[in-house]
Scaffold this motif. Structure first.
Motif, short mmCIF file in Angstrom:
data_model
loop_
_atom_site.label_atom_id
_atom_site.label_comp_id
_atom_site.label_asym_id
_atom_site.label_seq_id
_atom_site.Cartn_x
_atom_site.Cartn_y
_atom_site.Cartn_z
N HIS A 247 -58.26 -26.44 -58.00
CA HIS A 247 -59.46 -26.84 -57.27
C HIS A 247 -59.17 -28.14 -56.55
CE1 HIS A 247 -62.27 -23.99 -59.36
NE2 HIS A 247 -61.24 -23.98 -60.21
N ARG A 249 -60.84 -31.49 -54.52
CA ARG A 249 -62.01 -32.32 -54.24
C ARG A 249 -61.61 -33.36 -53.20
NH1 ARG A 249 -64.93 -35.38 -59.17
NH2 ARG A 249 -63.04 -36.68 -59.11
N LYS A 258 -66.61 -33.08 -51.52
CA LYS A 258 -66.75 -31.63 -51.47
C LYS A 258 -65.66 -31.03 -52.35
CE LYS A 258 -68.31 -31.65 -46.62
NZ LYS A 258 -68.01 -31.15 -45.25
N THR A 259 -65.99 -29.92 -53.02
CA THR A 259 -65.03 -29.24 -53.88
C THR A 259 -64.81 -27.83 -53.38
OG1 THR A 259 -65.71 -30.54 -55.81
CG2 THR A 259 -64.49 -28.53 -56.24
N ILE A 260 -63.55 -27.43 -53.25
CA ILE A 260 -63.21 -26.09 -52.78
C ILE A 260 -62.17 -25.48 -53.72
CG2 ILE A 260 -63.75 -26.56 -50.36
CD1 ILE A 260 -60.78 -27.00 -49.85
N TYR A 263 -57.36 -22.06 -55.69
CA TYR A 263 -56.21 -21.55 -54.95
C TYR A 263 -55.04 -21.43 -55.91
CZ TYR A 263 -59.14 -23.31 -51.16
OH TYR A 263 -60.21 -23.56 -50.32
N HIS A 268 -52.04 -26.68 -49.62
CA HIS A 268 -53.25 -26.20 -48.94
C HIS A 268 -53.45 -27.04 -47.68
CE1 HIS A 268 -57.17 -24.31 -48.49
NE2 HIS A 268 -57.67 -25.51 -48.22
#
Length: 309
Positions: A247, A249, A258-260, A263, A268
């Motif tokens: 993850h 951040r 924001k956290t995405i 993967y 990334h």
């Protein structure tokens, strides 16, 4: 239930040299009093200091060089004892002042059951456990740490090997077992003992260490993108067989994060960023099968998207 106990040293409440160490007041102590009897008692209770040499008669009591007075048998009572009462005491013949006995008083608490937590940070090689005590006993306290896997005659018993004053580790664990492990930690000091049992399934306590070596780089010609690259935690032994997911951040200067993710790759590209703005990024890891818990966030790294020269 049968346990395998680890041999531990517990400070005895017997004759010991008094040296004015932390936890004593040292009132009147000049470091030249020789040996005294160590007495360890519970804070907040009435503590009785006995003078056996008085043979049931009165004795003069002193704290350091301060005369406290003459008290009848059985001895000197200290109601609601506090840390101010710690130190060197002596009882004497009430007429001649002859020293009959000396006592070094230390105060604290019997241990509470340890608050234990265990994590498989290097799954599937080992389990790492640590614990705290509340309140702190204030007296020398040792710990016995063992584990059990299975029940009855087939149970596997073993030592949780100490890795620090309040931590231990054990290996050779069985993955995907539906039988819980049970860790037993017992705290021992001169005032008492207390035990905590922590049962768990191995896969439920997976928690990797944070990812390492996070790098943030601008991409030439891309004013709204940043390239992120990192490595799995060094303590994760077999990432090819037990892969992790990640993850991300991130936050631009002056804005909330924001956290995405997650993967599966260790790189990334962040897109849609504010051109010319500094961004702060962190990465966390979790078992790919979603077992256990997310790691702590990595150390932050920062970068600004490419700008026209």
């Amino acid at each position: 239930m049968k346990w395998l106990w680890v041999v531990a040293f517990v400070a005895p409440a017997c004759t010991a040299p008094y040296n004015g160490t932390a936890g004593s007041t040292g009132d009147g102590d000049n470091g030249d009093r020789g040996h005294c009897t160590l007495q360890q008692s519970t804070l907040g209770t009435e503590v009785l200091l006995r003078c056996l040499a008085a043979a049931g008669g009165p004795a003069e009591w002193r704290q350091g060089d301060t005369v406290l007075g003459t008290y009848p048998a059985p001895g000197l009572a200290l109601p609601n004892a506090s840390l101010d009462h710690e130190g060197h005491y002596s009882c004497h013949h009430p007429s001649t002042g002859e020293t009959w006995a000396t006592i070094c008083l230390r105060l604290g608490y019997p241990p509470a059951p340890p608050d234990v937590e265990c994590w498989a940070t290097s799954y599937p090689q080992a389990v790492n456990c640590s614990w705290v005590l509340a309140p702190e006993p204030l007296l020398d306290t040792d710990f016995l740490a063992t584990y059990r896997h299975g029940v009855g005659a087939m149970a596997e018993l073993g030592e949780c090997v100490r890795t620090g004053p309040r931590s231990c580790s054990f290996g050779d664990v069985q993955v995907f077992s539906l039988t819980p492990y049970v860790v037993n930690v017992t705290a021992v000091n001169p005032l008492g003992t207390a035990t905590r049992l922590l049962p768990f399934l191995l896969e439920n306590i997976i928690k990797p260490e944070p990812p390492e070596a996070l790098q943030v780089s601008p991409i030439p010609g891309e004013t709204e993108k940043l390239l992120l690259e990192w490595s799995p935690p060094g303590s994760w032994p077999f990432p090819e067989y037990f892969p992790l997911k990640y993850h991300i951040r991130y936050a631009q200067e002056g804005s909330g994060p924001k956290t995405i993710g997650p993967y599966e790759q260790t790189s990334h590209v962040l897109t849609g960023l504010q051109p010319g703005t500094l961004h702060h990024i962190q990465v966390a890891a979790k078992d790919l099968a979603d077992s256990g818990e997310l790691s702590a966030w990595s150390r932050p790294a920062s970068g600004t998207p490419w700008t026209e020269p």
